[in-house]
Design an enzyme around this catalytic site. Structure first.
Site, PDB file in Angstrom:
ATOM      1  N   TYR A  57     -12.860   5.964  22.131  1.00  0.00           N
ATOM      2  CA  TYR A  57     -12.012   5.024  21.399  1.00  0.00           C
ATOM      3  C   TYR A  57     -12.477   3.599  21.710  1.00  0.00           C
ATOM      4  CZ  TYR A  57      -7.458   3.315  19.521  1.00  0.00           C
ATOM      5  OH  TYR A  57      -6.468   2.703  18.787  1.00  0.00           O
ATOM      6  N   CYS A  58     -12.824   2.827  20.673  1.00  0.00           N
ATOM      7  CA  CYS A  58     -13.176   1.412  20.814  1.00  0.00           C
ATOM      8  C   CYS A  58     -14.316   1.254  21.825  1.00  0.00           C
ATOM      9  CB  CYS A  58     -11.932   0.610  21.178  1.00  0.00           C
ATOM     10  SG  CYS A  58     -12.161  -1.183  21.173  1.00  0.00           S
ATOM     11  N   LEU A  59     -14.127   0.456  22.875  1.00  0.00           N
ATOM     12  CA  LEU A  59     -15.156   0.290  23.885  1.00  0.00           C
ATOM     13  C   LEU A  59     -15.509   1.625  24.533  1.00  0.00           C
ATOM     14  CD1 LEU A  59     -16.958  -1.276  25.821  1.00  0.00           C
ATOM     15  CD2 LEU A  59     -14.915  -2.002  27.059  1.00  0.00           C
TER      16      LEU A  59
ATOM     17  N   GLY B 218     -15.694   4.308  22.937  1.00  0.00           N
ATOM     18  CA  GLY B 218     -16.618   4.916  21.990  1.00  0.00           C
ATOM     19  C   GLY B 218     -18.016   4.348  22.118  1.00  0.00           C
TER      20      GLY B 218
END
Length: 603
Positions: free
Chosen positions: A334-336, A338
């Site tokens: 998720y986000c960073l 990811g």
């Protein structure tokens, strides 16, 4: 339409009003005295740069470009004059009782002007339309200046919008009918309470304004948020690994490892039972493991991005195999988290490590060539300022990163609270999402500097061999496992156009899905909520741009979670008896959500 002035704007009790204004004056004096005292405390410290984000230079360059084309500047001024002439004409017609459309329509999505008085009261209607006219003229004029490099143009556009948002009439007592009505009705008591709130926020922020977005006492991590049952089964300096209790008798053989960002805490995926993605996954027959990152202090200042890979994802994979005896897993980044997941997948591909069999990305960027509005903060001057702050204490304070994100949606995440808390004098509403948003984490100095420079500024992750970890060069093109990429159509932090670029880098089958809403609501959207929509494209071809993909995509109402679970189940293996946390190869250390997530940052 006739105004009901006595009902809208009641006559105050002059004696009580005067007393409250005296209290406001006294509180204001205290506010100024507190500011001067703090200023004197820091006066002996080495002065920092007056313009650390280099905004002044950008605007000086913009001004010189404007002055170089005086004809265009005159045209812009004439357009503003014509706009005001039309606005005055419409105002005169309304005063004569004629039904006319607004000279400057109010956008439906603009929540600042939803009170009826902004439309029905001729004075406030004129104030509103005058502001909308001037703000549009200002942003358009600045945007159309020619000759600026892309980064300078983006910086000028961004900070012009910040100024325009700050100057909205809704942010001032005498030009906001809602605030003015409340001030008269309470004899100014709202302003007294508002100043109390302001002082409390300044004290909580140690001299910096830390706007209270929600009732911080209304929630408890592990009490009424982050309540899905589970156990911490492994921990090291950087993370705790949580294994969640099964919700079904049979589960898929391959477990799911979720790697959240360490800019915020993992429980955005486990706020309440009805919107918990983690709980929902267990109900779909998945064995769920989640990394809960530490909230680092100065002792972890030298932790690197590589350390987050080694002590985060790779350590979690080893621990999962110990815990349940299964080597193959699926993952979510998720986000960073990811971005880290993508780098880890490339590293594992280079090393021949095939433990991860399928991966999902939530609003994650792997190619930063179009980073969106966050790119405004990514230049040498801005990064040097951030590095200077981190050098002093070993980390970036969570509140400082949160302030940057809040600026991307200033009207919703800054000015609405200024009006509610300080002008209306109201307590913020208890809201679990905003509690989580206020529970930001620190970022280690070495890791964050690497992330800003190597990812955002130099975009090395997208370049084959551009980065190496543990001495191994990595290449996203070597990642051949199935990938599911989720993006948010209204995401301001990881714009979907940037997220889409991941489809150009991975070599295996990639399913791109575009969800309605933004960075959070675009992810946390349970099926029972029946909100938003999502787009998918079943054509088996590779699209060069998100526009081409979207032109041939199909829109489906509601949550995208059912679409994802169908994809996930294909890659999760056969059904086996459910595993109980702590009863396998790793014993339970403590109950979920663990102790790391409960450490709050200062301010």
């Amino acid at each position: 339409m006739a105004e009901k002035s006595n009902e809208e704007f009641p006559t105050p009790d002059l004696n009580e009003f005067s007393l409250n204004m005296s209290r406001v004056a006294a509180q204001s004096q205290r506010l100024v005295a507190d500011f001067l005292e703090r200023h004197q405390e820091h006066a002996s410290a080495a002065p920092g740069p007056a313009d650390p984000m280099n905004v002044g230079k950008a605007f000086m360059e913009m001004t010189s470009r404007m002055m170089a084309d005086p004809g265009k500047l005159v045209d812009a001024q004439m357009n503003l004059f014509k706009g005001y002439m039309e606005l005055w004409q419409h105002a005169a017609q309304k005063m004569m009782g004629e039904e006319v459309e607004d000279a400057v329509p109010t956008p439906r999505s603009d929540k600042r002007f939803k009170d009826a008085a902004w439309q029905e009261n001729q004075i406030f209607d004129f104030i509103k339309q005058s502001y909308l006219l001037t703000s549009k003229w200002m942003t358009d004029t600045v945007h159309e200046v020619e000759g600026l490099d892309d980064h300078t143009a983006e910086k000028v556009d961004f900070y012009t919008r910040q100024f325009v948002d700050a100057m909205s009439p809704s942010n001032f007592v005498m030009t906001n009918p809602v605030v003015l009505r409340e001030t008269l009705a309470t004899n100014g008591e709202n302003l007294v309470r508002g100043l109390d709130h302001l002082l409390e926020d300044l004290e909580r922020g140690r001299g910096k304004l830390a706007i209270k977005m929600t009732d911080l006492d209304a929630f408890e991590v592990g009490g009424n948020v982050a309540t899905t049952p589970g156990k911490v089964v492994y921990q090291n300096e950087l993370m705790q690994l949580i294994q969640y209790a099964p919700a079904t008798e049979q589960v898929h053989e391959r477990p799911l490892l979720i790697c959240p960002p360490w800019i915020n805490k993992f429980y955005i995926l486990d706020l309440r039972a009805e919107n918990s993605f983690i709980r929902w996954c267990t109900e779909q027959g998945l064995t769920v493991f989640v990394i809960s990152w530490v909230n680092p202090d100065e002792k972890l200042a030298d932790k690197s991005f590589e350390d987050y890979m080694n002590e985060g994802i790779l350590a979690a994979l080893d621990a999962i195999e110990q815990a349940i005896g299964v080597r193959e897993v699926t993952t979510i980044g998720y986000c960073l988290g990811g971005t880290l997941m993508a780098a880890t997948l490339a590293y594992m591909a280079a090393r021949g490590d095939d433990r991860i069999k399928a991966t999902t990305f939530f609003t994650a960027q792997v190619d930063f060539s179009e980073p969106g509005e966050l790119g405004v903060f990514i230049d040498d001057e801005s990064i040097a300022h951030i590095e200077e702050l981190m050098e002093e204490r070993g980390y970036l304070e969570g509140a400082e990163m949160a302030s940057t994100f809040n600026m991307l949606r200033a009207n919703d995440l800054i000015w609405s609270f200024v009006v509610n808390n300080y002008l209306m004098g109201k307590d913020p509403f208890p809201f679990d999402l905003l509690y989580w948003n206020s529970d930001a984490t620190r970022l280690p100095r070495v890791m964050h500097s690497f992330y800003l420079r190597k990812m955002y500024q130099q975009n090395l992750l997208a370049q084959p061999g551009g980065l190496e970890f543990n001495g191994t060069p990595i290449d996203l093109g070597k990642v051949k496992i199935p990938v599911y990429v989720q993006a948010g159509k209204e995401d301001h932090i990881a714009p979907y156009r940037s997220v889409f670029k991941a489809t150009q880098h991975f070599s295996g089958p990639v399913r791109f899905m575009l969800a309605g809403s933004g960075h959070i609501a675009g992810v946390v959207n349970p099926p029972d909520a029946k909100k938003y929509q999502y787009w998918t494209n079943e054509k088996r071809k590779k699209y060069a741009t998100p526009d081409e993909w979207l032109a041939e995509a199909t829109e489906t109402p509601g949550s995208w979670w059912p679409d994802w679970i169908k994809w996930m189940q294909k890659h999760s293996g056969k059904k086996v008896p459910a595993r109980v946390p702590g009863e396998g190869g790793l014993k339970a250390i403590e109950d979920a959500p663990g102790s790391y997530v409960k450490v709050r940052s200062g301010g």
